[in-house]
Design a protein around this motif. Structure first.
Motif, PDB file in Angstrom:
ATOM      1  N   GLN A   1       6.745  -1.132  12.942  1.00  0.00           N
ATOM      2  CA  GLN A   1       5.699  -0.169  12.624  1.00  0.00           C
ATOM      3  C   GLN A   1       4.313  -0.812  12.791  1.00  0.00           C
ATOM      4  OE1 GLN A   1       5.822   3.301  11.258  1.00  0.00           O
ATOM      5  NE2 GLN A   1       7.734   3.050  12.408  1.00  0.00           N
ATOM      6  N   ILE A   2       3.373  -0.028  13.289  1.00  0.00           N
ATOM      7  CA  ILE A   2       2.000  -0.520  13.423  1.00  0.00           C
ATOM      8  C   ILE A   2       1.441  -0.869  12.051  1.00  0.00           C
ATOM      9  CG2 ILE A   2      -0.350   0.130  14.103  1.00  0.00           C
ATOM     10  CD1 ILE A   2       0.971   1.951  16.241  1.00  0.00           C
ATOM     11  N   PHE A   3       1.674   0.005  11.091  1.00  0.00           N
ATOM     12  CA  PHE A   3       1.258  -0.253   9.716  1.00  0.00           C
ATOM     13  C   PHE A   3       2.284  -1.174   9.071  1.00  0.00           C
ATOM     14  CE2 PHE A   3       1.091   0.599   5.177  1.00  0.00           C
ATOM     15  CZ  PHE A   3      -0.274   0.547   4.932  1.00  0.00           C
ATOM     16  N   ARG A   4       1.826  -2.245   8.438  1.00  0.00           N
ATOM     17  CA  ARG A   4       2.743  -3.286   7.963  1.00  0.00           C
ATOM     18  C   ARG A   4       2.822  -3.439   6.444  1.00  0.00           C
ATOM     19  NH1 ARG A   4       6.359  -4.121  11.112  1.00  0.00           N
ATOM     20  NH2 ARG A   4       6.750  -6.201  10.289  1.00  0.00           N
ATOM     21  N   GLU A   5       1.866  -2.896   5.706  1.00  0.00           N
ATOM     22  CA  GLU A   5       1.804  -3.184   4.268  1.00  0.00           C
ATOM     23  C   GLU A   5       2.621  -2.167   3.467  1.00  0.00           C
ATOM     24  OE1 GLU A   5      -2.004  -4.620   2.704  1.00  0.00           O
ATOM     25  OE2 GLU A   5      -2.776  -4.446   4.749  1.00  0.00           O
ATOM     26  N   PHE A   6       3.943  -2.282   3.629  1.00  0.00           N
ATOM     27  CA  PHE A   6       4.826  -1.350   2.936  1.00  0.00           C
ATOM     28  C   PHE A   6       6.100  -2.040   2.474  1.00  0.00           C
ATOM     29  CE2 PHE A   6       6.286  -1.299   7.301  1.00  0.00           C
ATOM     30  CZ  PHE A   6       7.644  -1.047   7.259  1.00  0.00           C
ATOM     31  N   GLU A   7       6.708  -1.478   1.457  1.00  0.00           N
ATOM     32  CA  GLU A   7       8.026  -1.889   1.000  1.00  0.00           C
ATOM     33  C   GLU A   7       9.004  -0.762   1.305  1.00  0.00           C
ATOM     34  OE1 GLU A   7       8.248  -2.353  -3.243  1.00  0.00           O
ATOM     35  OE2 GLU A   7       7.606  -0.282  -3.639  1.00  0.00           O
TER      36      GLU A   7
ATOM     37  N   ASP B   1       4.134   4.657  15.051  1.00  0.00           N
ATOM     38  CA  ASP B   1       2.904   5.013  14.345  1.00  0.00           C
ATOM     39  C   ASP B   1       3.155   5.924  13.143  1.00  0.00           C
ATOM     40  OD1 ASP B   1       3.664   7.208  15.830  1.00  0.00           O
ATOM     41  OD2 ASP B   1       1.650   7.692  16.542  1.00  0.00           O
ATOM     42  N   PHE B   2       4.410   6.087  12.769  1.00  0.00           N
ATOM     43  CA  PHE B   2       4.789   7.008  11.693  1.00  0.00           C
ATOM     44  C   PHE B   2       4.061   6.682  10.390  1.00  0.00           C
ATOM     45  CE2 PHE B   2       7.706   8.214   8.195  1.00  0.00           C
ATOM     46  CZ  PHE B   2       7.925   9.552   8.484  1.00  0.00           C
ATOM     47  N   LEU B   3       4.181   5.456   9.919  1.00  0.00           N
ATOM     48  CA  LEU B   3       3.532   5.080   8.661  1.00  0.00           C
ATOM     49  C   LEU B   3       2.025   4.996   8.807  1.00  0.00           C
ATOM     50  CD1 LEU B   3       5.985   2.414   7.182  1.00  0.00           C
ATOM     51  CD2 LEU B   3       5.689   4.793   6.485  1.00  0.00           C
ATOM     52  N   GLN B   4       1.537   4.637   9.984  1.00  0.00           N
ATOM     53  CA  GLN B   4       0.094   4.589  10.225  1.00  0.00           C
ATOM     54  C   GLN B   4      -0.529   5.970  10.041  1.00  0.00           C
ATOM     55  OE1 GLN B   4      -1.633   1.829  10.744  1.00  0.00           O
ATOM     56  NE2 GLN B   4      -3.627   2.822  10.997  1.00  0.00           N
ATOM     57  N   ILE B   5       0.153   7.004  10.539  1.00  0.00           N
ATOM     58  CA  ILE B   5      -0.345   8.369  10.372  1.00  0.00           C
ATOM     59  C   ILE B   5      -0.386   8.750   8.897  1.00  0.00           C
ATOM     60  CG2 ILE B   5       0.164  10.815  10.798  1.00  0.00           C
ATOM     61  CD1 ILE B   5      -0.934   9.387  13.244  1.00  0.00           C
ATOM     62  N   HIS B   6       0.681   8.458   8.174  1.00  0.00           N
ATOM     63  CA  HIS B   6       0.693   8.770   6.737  1.00  0.00           C
ATOM     64  C   HIS B   6      -0.424   8.023   6.014  1.00  0.00           C
ATOM     65  CE1 HIS B   6       4.261  11.289   5.977  1.00  0.00           C
ATOM     66  NE2 HIS B   6       4.775  10.708   7.052  1.00  0.00           N
ATOM     67  N   TYR B   7      -0.644   6.779   6.401  1.00  0.00           N
ATOM     68  CA  TYR B   7      -1.697   5.963   5.778  1.00  0.00           C
ATOM     69  C   TYR B   7      -3.084   6.534   6.068  1.00  0.00           C
ATOM     70  CZ  TYR B   7      -4.937   2.043   5.258  1.00  0.00           C
ATOM     71  OH  TYR B   7      -6.011   1.260   4.929  1.00  0.00           O
ATOM     72  N   GLU B   8      -3.339   6.862   7.321  1.00  0.00           N
ATOM     73  CA  GLU B   8      -4.673   7.330   7.718  1.00  0.00           C
ATOM     74  C   GLU B   8      -4.987   8.715   7.162  1.00  0.00           C
ATOM     75  OE1 GLU B   8      -4.686   7.223  11.957  1.00  0.00           O
ATOM     76  OE2 GLU B   8      -4.968   5.045  12.055  1.00  0.00           O
TER      77      GLU B   8
ATOM     78  N   TYR C   1       3.153  17.355  13.927  1.00  0.00           N
ATOM     79  CA  TYR C   1       3.067  16.969  15.332  1.00  0.00           C
ATOM     80  C   TYR C   1       2.483  15.568  15.509  1.00  0.00           C
ATOM     81  CZ  TYR C   1       4.279  21.731  16.613  1.00  0.00           C
ATOM     82  OH  TYR C   1       4.946  22.929  16.774  1.00  0.00           O
ATOM     83  N   SER C   2       2.072  14.944  14.414  1.00  0.00           N
ATOM     84  CA  SER C   2       1.454  13.617  14.476  1.00  0.00           C
ATOM     85  C   SER C   2       2.399  12.510  14.005  1.00  0.00           C
ATOM     86  CB  SER C   2       0.183  13.594  13.616  1.00  0.00           C
ATOM     87  OG  SER C   2      -0.760  14.537  14.061  1.00  0.00           O
ATOM     88  N   ALA C   3       3.048  12.734  12.856  1.00  0.00           N
ATOM     89  CA  ALA C   3       3.991  11.746  12.315  1.00  0.00           C
ATOM     90  C   ALA C   3       5.396  12.120  12.798  1.00  0.00           C
ATOM     91  CB  ALA C   3       3.933  11.727  10.790  1.00  0.00           C
ATOM     92  N   VAL C   4       5.860  11.436  13.831  1.00  0.00           N
ATOM     93  CA  VAL C   4       7.065  11.850  14.543  1.00  0.00           C
ATOM     94  C   VAL C   4       8.289  11.042  14.112  1.00  0.00           C
ATOM     95  CG1 VAL C   4       8.147  12.007  16.828  1.00  0.00           C
ATOM     96  CG2 VAL C   4       5.734  12.612  16.533  1.00  0.00           C
ATOM     97  N   CYS C   5       9.381  11.745  13.843  1.00  0.00           N
ATOM     98  CA  CYS C   5      10.662  11.072  13.623  1.00  0.00           C
ATOM     99  C   CYS C   5      11.774  11.889  14.268  1.00  0.00           C
ATOM    100  CB  CYS C   5      10.939  10.816  12.145  1.00  0.00           C
ATOM    101  SG  CYS C   5      11.104  12.281  11.096  1.00  0.00           S
ATOM    102  N   LEU C   6      12.805  11.183  14.702  1.00  0.00           N
ATOM    103  CA  LEU C   6      13.971  11.787  15.340  1.00  0.00           C
ATOM    104  C   LEU C   6      15.085  11.909  14.315  1.00  0.00           C
ATOM    105  CD1 LEU C   6      14.062   9.662  18.628  1.00  0.00           C
ATOM    106  CD2 LEU C   6      13.084  11.953  18.352  1.00  0.00           C
TER     107      LEU C   6
ATOM    108  N   ILE D   1       0.834  -1.197   0.000  1.00  0.00           N
ATOM    109  CA  ILE D   1       0.000   0.000   0.000  1.00  0.00           C
ATOM    110  C   ILE D   1       0.873   1.254   0.000  1.00  0.00           C
ATOM    111  CG2 ILE D   1      -1.686   1.326   1.369  1.00  0.00           C
ATOM    112  CD1 ILE D   1      -2.900  -1.316   2.238  1.00  0.00           C
ATOM    113  N   ILE D   2       2.039   1.157   0.667  1.00  0.00           N
ATOM    114  CA  ILE D   2       2.972   2.277   0.743  1.00  0.00           C
ATOM    115  C   ILE D   2       4.345   1.848   0.248  1.00  0.00           C
ATOM    116  CG2 ILE D   2       4.332   3.694   2.358  1.00  0.00           C
ATOM    117  CD1 ILE D   2       1.829   4.048   4.033  1.00  0.00           C
TER     118      ILE D   2
END
Length: 276
Positions: A30-36, A103-110, A230-235, A6-7
């Motif tokens: 990652q919570i969201f799993r359907e990615f390459e 939850d980084f990819l989950q936020i992008h997905y949602e 402020y939702s999709a967080v990365c360091l 999906i991503i």
């Protein structure tokens, strides 16, 4: 036949193996799993090449290593090659020195939506803390915990809100922030068809604003943007930038100015160089 992802996640890198390892670890849970994962490699040496080969053989995720010869800072070129390698209809872009919260990819997905791209930010760590973080710190997510970071020397700052905001507060902060929702290479996403339509990155551009210029062409084809800083967080792990110079910045600034002034929707210096 493997299921279509999906991503497609594009991670850029160049001879920063320790940071790349930490980045890849952050995508293991990652919570969201359907990615390459597509690693856009701007000419790293054998140490990085060998690591990616071994890592790919051990991972249950599809990982594509897109590489070209080292010819100085040519990130725009390698990103265009990575875009062509995407199997998904939706593309998330980040860097190989950015640790993603679970939850980084989950936020992008949602939050993805036709007619929009998503604009995220990062929380920049000092060098000492960047070096200190271990695989266990990432897998347990304690590296995103402010109390833990403070215990390791992180100073107090208003910017800490990026790490401490809950869902409601993050939504409010994103609504009131004066920061422009631009395309930021370390944390942005959009539809592959839109990125292809504007012909990807302008390969004349080196360090300094090439991601923003892509976003400006997306605006010019009437694609809007949404704030998720402020939702999709990365360091962001700290490092030197030996490739930064005033001549390049001046050239890039002129290209961006022309894109805005002339409302350019397409660059002939992008993915497809046979079309103008």
């Amino acid at each position: 036949m493997p299921r279509k992802p999906i991503i497609s996640l594009i991670l850029s890198t160049y001879n920063s193996l320790e940071w790349l390892k930490k980045t890849l670890w952050s995508y293991e849970h990652q919570i969201f799993r359907e990615f390459e994962i597509i690693i856009a490699d701007d000419g790293s040496g054998n140490e990085t090449i060998d690591f990616i080969k071994e890592y790919t053989s051990q991972s249950d995720r599809v990982i594509k290593h897109v590489w070209h010869e080292d010819d100085g800072f040519q990130k725009s070129k390698i990103l265009n090659k990575a875009i062509l390698a995407c199997a998904a209809d939706y593309v998330v872009m980040s860097d190989g020195d950015c640790i993603a919260r679970e939850d980084f990819l989950q936020i992008h997905y949602e939050r993805r939506e036709p007619g929009y791209f998503l604009s995220g930010g990062y929380y920049k760590l000092p060098l000492e803390l960047s070096q200190l973080i271990t695989k266990e710190d990432i897998l347990t997510q304690r590296c995103f915990d402010l109390d833990w970071l403070h215990s390791k020397g992180l100073p107090e700052s208003f910017k800490n809100k990026k790490l401490s905001s809950g869902f409601v507060e993050a939504s409010v902060m994103e609504a009131i922030t004066p920061t422009n929702a631009s395309w930021n290479g370390h944390n942005s996403s959009g539809w592959l068809k839109d990125i292809i339509k504007v012909n990807g990155f302008d390969e004349r551009m080196q360090y300094g604003g090439q991601d923003r210029e892509l976003g400006e062409r997306l605006y010019n084809i009437k694609i809007k943007s949404k704030q998720i800083r402020y939702s999709a967080v990365c360091l962001h792990l700290d490092h030197s930038r030996g490739y930064k110079n005033e001549e390049t910045l001046k050239k890039n600034k002129a290209i961006r100015k022309a894109t805005r002034k002339e409302k350019r929707q397409f660059t002939p210096h992008g993915i497809n160089k046979e079309v103008s």
